[in-house]
Design a protein around this motif. Sequence first.
Motif, PDB file in Angstrom:
ATOM      1  N   ALA A  38      41.847  49.652  38.527  1.00  0.00           N
ATOM      2  CA  ALA A  38      42.704  48.466  38.545  1.00  0.00           C
ATOM      3  C   ALA A  38      41.954  47.253  38.007  1.00  0.00           C
ATOM      4  CB  ALA A  38      43.208  48.201  39.956  1.00  0.00           C
ATOM      5  N   VAL A  39      40.690  47.153  38.335  1.00  0.00           N
ATOM      6  CA  VAL A  39      39.872  46.034  37.848  1.00  0.00           C
ATOM      7  C   VAL A  39      39.717  46.115  36.328  1.00  0.00           C
ATOM      8  CG1 VAL A  39      37.563  45.020  37.907  1.00  0.00           C
ATOM      9  CG2 VAL A  39      38.659  45.736  40.019  1.00  0.00           C
ATOM     10  N   ALA A  40      39.466  47.310  35.809  1.00  0.00           N
ATOM     11  CA  ALA A  40      39.308  47.489  34.363  1.00  0.00           C
ATOM     12  C   ALA A  40      40.611  47.187  33.627  1.00  0.00           C
ATOM     13  CB  ALA A  40      38.843  48.906  34.056  1.00  0.00           C
ATOM     14  N   GLU A  41      41.735  47.600  34.185  1.00  0.00           N
ATOM     15  CA  GLU A  41      43.024  47.312  33.562  1.00  0.00           C
ATOM     16  C   GLU A  41      43.309  45.813  33.547  1.00  0.00           C
ATOM     17  OE1 GLU A  41      45.662  49.778  35.834  1.00  0.00           O
ATOM     18  OE2 GLU A  41      45.268  51.544  34.585  1.00  0.00           O
ATOM     19  N   LEU A  42      42.973  45.129  34.634  1.00  0.00           N
ATOM     20  CA  LEU A  42      43.160  43.682  34.696  1.00  0.00           C
ATOM     21  C   LEU A  42      42.248  42.972  33.706  1.00  0.00           C
ATOM     22  CD1 LEU A  42      44.590  41.320  36.081  1.00  0.00           C
ATOM     23  CD2 LEU A  42      42.752  41.331  37.766  1.00  0.00           C
TER      24      LEU A  42
END
Length: 90
Positions: A38-42
């Motif tokens: 989720a952090v990488a997608e954000l």
Amino acid sequence: MLLALCGGLIERSTKGGLIVVGALNLGGSVEMIPNPVAVAELAVEKGAAQLLMPISSRRQLLDLADENGNKSEHRLLRRPGDAFMKAILE
């Protein structure tokens, strides 16, 4: 904050488009983050050019969609000194 302080001491700034994730401790460890995908997608959504994450996130990043994985560079950290080298000196 640790990277900004160290960069200020040697009068150099961090790279533009860089996101560093995970708690960097002076004791020599990089804390694991709970949901690295989720952090990488954000980070990709916000336009990050490079994302520095703890090496403990390596396996979870395999679940990252191919389209998001190619939009920014993901680099893994073993210790806080690696973050300093990759964020300021390289």
